[in-house]
Design a protein around this motif. Structure first.
Motif, PDB file in Angstrom:
ATOM      1  N   SER A  58      33.649  77.393  39.014  1.00  0.00           N
ATOM      2  CA  SER A  58      33.003  76.784  38.157  1.00  0.00           C
ATOM      3  C   SER A  58      33.875  76.106  36.946  1.00  0.00           C
ATOM      4  O   SER A  58      33.699  75.423  36.098  1.00  0.00           O
ATOM      5  CB  SER A  58      31.668  77.431  37.433  1.00  0.00           C
ATOM      6  N   LEU A  59      35.289  76.595  36.969  1.00  0.00           N
ATOM      7  CA  LEU A  59      36.256  76.141  36.251  1.00  0.00           C
ATOM      8  C   LEU A  59      36.573  74.665  36.339  1.00  0.00           C
ATOM      9  O   LEU A  59      36.741  74.201  37.429  1.00  0.00           O
ATOM     10  CB  LEU A  59      37.546  77.162  36.063  1.00  0.00           C
ATOM     11  N   PRO A  60      36.671  73.974  35.282  1.00  0.00           N
ATOM     12  CA  PRO A  60      37.205  72.647  35.295  1.00  0.00           C
ATOM     13  C   PRO A  60      38.455  72.375  36.006  1.00  0.00           C
ATOM     14  O   PRO A  60      39.239  73.604  35.591  1.00  0.00           O
ATOM     15  CB  PRO A  60      36.949  72.129  33.860  1.00  0.00           C
ATOM     16  N   LEU A  61      38.648  71.341  36.596  1.00  0.00           N
ATOM     17  CA  LEU A  61      40.077  71.054  36.868  1.00  0.00           C
ATOM     18  C   LEU A  61      41.133  70.505  35.941  1.00  0.00           C
ATOM     19  O   LEU A  61      41.231  70.009  34.997  1.00  0.00           O
ATOM     20  CB  LEU A  61      39.827  69.804  38.154  1.00  0.00           C
TER      21      LEU A  61
END
Length: 61
Positions: A58-61
């Motif tokens: 779920s971490l942003p790229l």
């Protein structure tokens, strides 16, 4: 000594395997001395790994 039929000895081996599997299942399923059982520890480890993986995904790229 009396000779026993092969079917009788086969049934005896089956009974011994069932007893051994029952003892093994009890050792795995129940904790010793108030400790958590092996199944509880395994499920806790899987839950922790899943939470960490889902948090990483779920971490942003």
């Amino acid at each position: 000594m009396t000779a026993r039929s092969p079917s009788f000895t086969r049934g005896q081996a089956l009974a011994e395997y069932l007893v051994a599997l029952l003892v093994l299942a009890m050792l795995i399923g129940f904790g010793a001395g108030g400790e958590d059982s092996v199944i509880d520890i395994l499920l806790s480890a899987v839950r922790t790994a899943f939470e960490r993986q889902s948090g990483f995904i779920s971490l942003p790229l």
